[in-house]
Design a protein around this motif. Structure first.
Motif, PDB file in Angstrom:
ATOM      1  N   ARG A  24      32.748  39.118  34.557  1.00  0.00           N
ATOM      2  CA  ARG A  24      32.987  38.033  35.509  1.00  0.00           C
ATOM      3  C   ARG A  24      34.486  37.756  35.485  1.00  0.00           C
ATOM      4  O   ARG A  24      35.037  37.376  34.450  1.00  0.00           O
ATOM      5  N   ILE A  25      35.123  37.987  36.625  1.00  0.00           N
ATOM      6  CA  ILE A  25      36.583  37.933  36.721  1.00  0.00           C
ATOM      7  C   ILE A  25      36.995  36.595  37.317  1.00  0.00           C
ATOM      8  O   ILE A  25      36.632  36.264  38.461  1.00  0.00           O
ATOM      9  N   TRP A  26      37.766  35.827  36.542  1.00  0.00           N
ATOM     10  CA  TRP A  26      38.234  34.509  37.002  1.00  0.00           C
ATOM     11  C   TRP A  26      39.451  34.662  37.900  1.00  0.00           C
ATOM     12  O   TRP A  26      40.324  35.513  37.673  1.00  0.00           O
ATOM     13  N   ARG A  32      39.994  41.295  32.999  1.00  0.00           N
ATOM     14  CA  ARG A  32      38.687  41.272  32.306  1.00  0.00           C
ATOM     15  C   ARG A  32      38.878  41.119  30.801  1.00  0.00           C
ATOM     16  O   ARG A  32      39.759  41.733  30.194  1.00  0.00           O
ATOM     17  N   HIS A  43      34.744  32.796  39.988  1.00  0.00           N
ATOM     18  CA  HIS A  43      34.568  34.077  39.321  1.00  0.00           C
ATOM     19  C   HIS A  43      33.948  35.078  40.291  1.00  0.00           C
ATOM     20  O   HIS A  43      33.168  34.708  41.163  1.00  0.00           O
ATOM     21  N   SER A  83      38.032  35.200  31.967  1.00  0.00           N
ATOM     22  CA  SER A  83      37.226  36.335  32.415  1.00  0.00           C
ATOM     23  C   SER A  83      36.453  36.934  31.247  1.00  0.00           C
ATOM     24  O   SER A  83      36.923  36.934  30.112  1.00  0.00           O
ATOM     25  N   ASP A 143      39.042  45.565  39.551  1.00  0.00           N
ATOM     26  CA  ASP A 143      38.682  44.140  39.491  1.00  0.00           C
ATOM     27  C   ASP A 143      39.555  43.318  40.432  1.00  0.00           C
ATOM     28  O   ASP A 143      39.087  42.378  41.086  1.00  0.00           O
TER      29      ASP A 143
END
Length: 267
Positions: free
Chosen positions: A34-36, A79, A27, A84, A99
């Motif tokens: 929090r971007i996976w 997101r 992430h 995410s 992002d």
């Protein structure tokens, strides 16, 4: 025998094919979210951006084929989607495009080609406008770039099956599994007001672009796709016969062939 799931019966029941093990997964924290992301393989990078309300697992039929063509594949959950998270800030396409750049920075990817589906296509084309030095080309499947490009919504069994799968996947993957309805409302608000790019904006794109549409798309006007293809310099128009907004799931072999042809042509 070539896989076909034109009515999304298999997809509703089982989802797409499972993703292979990732080389790198994690992430990135950015702007309250929090971007996976996950990265697979080595070679020229291609980033796959999924559609609204979905997640990266919807690319299960594309990842192995792209890996087999000698490419590095990067998946990103937008997101609030999939794995995410998000804060209370409204969704915007430009926010989600930023992002993507944060993930590229985390992975030290200077450039990548983009394959975008629906909302993901919009994000990819925005990146071609806002960060052209990071973008090698955009395969833009099934989206609009201004409000005039969408058809009046009409529910169908195929759309209902896709939505049902999205609800199940959200409950399984999200950090807020009980908030699917508010998630849908927030994404729908963005879709109802964005994107809003004009011909002048599109005319400044100087990168390889394929505008791609299924002949039976439920959401996007064919004349809008043709407008995009004629307005973006040197863009190509690709129609996919016999499929709709869900072509990557319905007839993956044909969709994958179009992706590979485009990617081969920009390198």
């Amino acid at each position: 025998m070539e896989r076909r799931d034109d009515e999304l019966i298999h997809f509703e029941a089982h989802g797409a094919a499972p993703l292979p093990p990732a080389s790198v997964e994690g992430h990135v924290g950015r702007a309250g979210a929090r971007i996976w992301y996950a990265s697979y393989g080595t070679g020229p990078a291609v980033i796959l951006l999924h559609g609204g309300l979905g997640h990266s697992g919807n690319w299960g039929y594309q990842v192995p084929v792209l890996l087999g063509s000698g490419r590095r594949v990067v998946l990103i959950d937008s997101r609030g989607h999939g794995r995410s998270t998000r804060d209370i800030s409204p969704y915007t396409y430009e926010l989600m495009a930023a992002d993507v750049l944060a993930v590229m920075d985390e992975l030290r990817l200077e450039t990548a080609a983009f394959v975008g589906w629906s909302d993901g296509a919009c994000i990819g084309l925005i990146l071609a406008m806002m960060a052209p030095s990071r973008v090698e080309g955009v395969f833009f499947f099934a989206c609009n770039m201004d409000p005039s490009g969408t058809l009046e919504f009409v529910a169908t069994p195929v759309i209902d099956r896709c939505f049902a799968r999205h609800a199940k996947d959200y409950a399984a993957l999200s950090a807020t599994p009980d908030e699917f309805n508010s998630f849908v409302e927030a994404v729908s608000l963005m879709m109802g007001t964005e994107p809003n790019y004009q011909a002048d904006d599109l005319g400044r794109i100087r990168l390889p672009v394929a505008i791609v549409l299924g002949e039976n798309d439920e959401f996007i006007k064919a004349e809008h796709a043709e407008y995009l293809a004629s307005t973006i310099p040197d863009a190509q128009m690709i129609y996919l016969p016999g499929v709709s907004h869900f072509a990557p799931l319905q007839r993956p072999a044909e969709f994958n062939a179009a992706i590979i042809s485009f990617l081969d042509g920009i390198r």
